[in-house]
Design a protein around this motif. Structure first.
Motif, short mmCIF file in Angstrom:
data_model
loop_
_atom_site.label_atom_id
_atom_site.label_comp_id
_atom_site.label_asym_id
_atom_site.label_seq_id
_atom_site.Cartn_x
_atom_site.Cartn_y
_atom_site.Cartn_z
N ARG A 1 70.04 28.83 90.17
CA ARG A 1 71.40 28.39 90.96
C ARG A 1 72.47 29.51 90.79
O ARG A 1 72.64 30.20 89.92
N LYS A 2 72.98 29.51 91.97
CA LYS A 2 73.98 30.73 92.41
C LYS A 2 75.67 29.99 91.90
O LYS A 2 75.60 28.65 92.20
N GLY A 3 76.30 30.91 91.87
CA GLY A 3 77.69 30.52 91.62
C GLY A 3 78.65 31.59 92.16
O GLY A 3 78.12 32.64 92.74
N TYR A 4 79.84 31.17 92.06
CA TYR A 4 80.95 32.11 92.58
C TYR A 4 80.94 33.42 91.62
O TYR A 4 80.96 33.57 90.47
N GLN A 5 80.98 34.67 92.46
CA GLN A 5 80.95 36.01 91.50
C GLN A 5 82.46 35.93 90.74
O GLN A 5 83.42 35.89 91.14
N PRO A 6 81.90 36.15 89.39
CA PRO A 6 83.26 36.05 88.48
C PRO A 6 84.41 37.04 88.85
O PRO A 6 85.64 36.70 88.94
N ALA A 7 84.01 38.13 88.97
CA ALA A 7 85.06 39.16 89.16
C ALA A 7 85.98 38.96 90.67
O ALA A 7 87.23 39.15 90.55
N ALA A 8 85.50 38.12 91.85
CA ALA A 8 86.02 37.89 92.77
C ALA A 8 86.94 36.81 92.42
O ALA A 8 88.21 36.85 93.05
N VAL A 9 86.35 35.80 91.77
CA VAL A 9 87.34 34.67 91.51
C VAL A 9 88.45 35.07 90.45
O VAL A 9 89.50 34.63 90.94
N ASP A 10 88.25 35.68 89.58
CA ASP A 10 89.13 36.21 88.64
C ASP A 10 90.32 36.99 89.27
O ASP A 10 91.54 36.61 88.88
N GLU A 11 90.05 38.00 90.07
CA GLU A 11 90.97 38.77 90.93
C GLU A 11 91.83 37.59 91.95
O GLU A 11 93.05 37.85 91.87
N PHE A 12 90.90 36.87 92.37
CA PHE A 12 91.82 36.05 93.46
C PHE A 12 92.77 35.25 92.54
O PHE A 12 93.90 34.87 92.95
N LEU B 1 78.42 34.26 96.45
CA LEU B 1 77.57 33.57 95.44
C LEU B 1 76.54 34.50 95.03
O LEU B 1 76.01 35.42 95.58
N VAL B 2 76.44 34.54 93.59
CA VAL B 2 75.64 35.47 92.67
C VAL B 2 74.94 34.72 91.61
O VAL B 2 75.34 33.39 91.27
N ARG B 3 73.94 35.08 91.19
CA ARG B 3 73.20 34.40 89.96
C ARG B 3 74.03 34.58 88.70
O ARG B 3 74.86 35.57 88.59
N HIS B 4 74.29 33.56 87.78
CA HIS B 4 75.22 33.47 86.93
C HIS B 4 76.55 33.79 87.27
O HIS B 4 77.28 34.26 86.50
N GLY B 5 76.88 33.01 88.34
CA GLY B 5 78.48 33.19 88.64
C GLY B 5 78.88 31.84 88.13
O GLY B 5 78.25 31.17 87.43
N TYR B 6 80.42 31.98 88.48
CA TYR B 6 81.10 30.69 88.15
C TYR B 6 80.59 29.31 88.72
O TYR B 6 80.17 29.34 89.88
N ALA B 7 80.51 28.20 88.06
CA ALA B 7 80.05 27.23 88.68
C ALA B 7 81.08 26.53 89.80
O ALA B 7 82.44 26.72 89.72
N VAL B 8 80.28 26.63 90.98
CA VAL B 8 81.18 26.06 92.24
C VAL B 8 82.02 24.89 91.89
O VAL B 8 83.18 25.07 92.35
N ASP B 9 81.62 23.65 91.47
CA ASP B 9 82.36 22.58 91.42
C ASP B 9 83.59 22.84 90.64
O ASP B 9 84.77 22.52 90.91
#
Length: 185
Positions: A17-28, A55-63
């Motif tokens: 499963r893929k999730g949102y790229q953590p660095a991009a989410v954290d920066e936003f 979207l990346v593997r081991h990313g933040y859960a989208v929901d």
């Protein structure tokens, strides 16, 4: 040596499963926090609604991220509503919201299967019957106050069909519906 990195702000995905790229989410989110604290910042609720992340593997859960973004968008919208009401007055704010709601209703009053522009018969667009079903529900909300939540509008998903409705046009109307719902608080 111990890891000094703070714990993840959101649960992460596992396996394939893929999730949102953590660095991009954290920066936003950091930028959004700064913008919320600075009343002169240019970030708006519309910008938050339009946020997209790789979207990346081991990313933040989208929901989990989408839920947080919805709450942040609501906070920005509430602040924008208060600022607009103090600048223009409540009557002007309500008038603008009413005008947008009427524009949406005019679009949704079109005949079924003709409410939105269609894509080429060789391209995929949103399923016409599903969009029309949701359009009817939105119209009933706007006309008669039938129960509908912002979250239901934000999370609606349509299957695809050849020659379906143009995605961008449908999405723009859904965004406008969210704007109206937020403006009435």
């Amino acid at each position: 040596m111990t890891d000094l990195a703070p714990p993840a702000a959101f649960p992460t995905t596992s396996g394939r499963r893929k999730g949102y790229q953590p660095a991009a989410v954290d920066e936003f989110l950091s930028n959004a926090r700064s913008a919320f604290e600075d009343e002169d910042a240019t970030l708006t609720s519309d910008d938050i609604r339009a946020a997209a992340f790789p979207l990346v593997r081991h990313g933040y859960a989208v929901d989990a991220v989408d839920g947080a973004l919805a709450r942040i968008e609501d906070a920005f919208a509430q602040r924008e509503r208060a600022a607009a009401m103090s600048r223009r007055g409540a009557r002007a704010w309500v008038g603008a919201s009413r005008a947008l709601a009427q524009e949406i209703l005019d679009r949704l009053a079109r005949p079924a299967r003709r409410r939105f522009r269609r894509v080429s018969p060789l391209r995929f667009g949103y399923r016409v019957d599903e969009v029309d079903l949701v359009a009817g529900r939105i119209a009933r909300y706007l006309e008669a106050g039938e129960g509908l939540t912002i979250e239901q509008v934000r999370t609606v998903a349509f299957r695809m069909q050849l020659g379906g409705y143009d995605e961008a046009q449908v999405d723009a109307v859904l965004d406008a519906v969210v704007d109206v719902m937020q403006s009435v608080g």
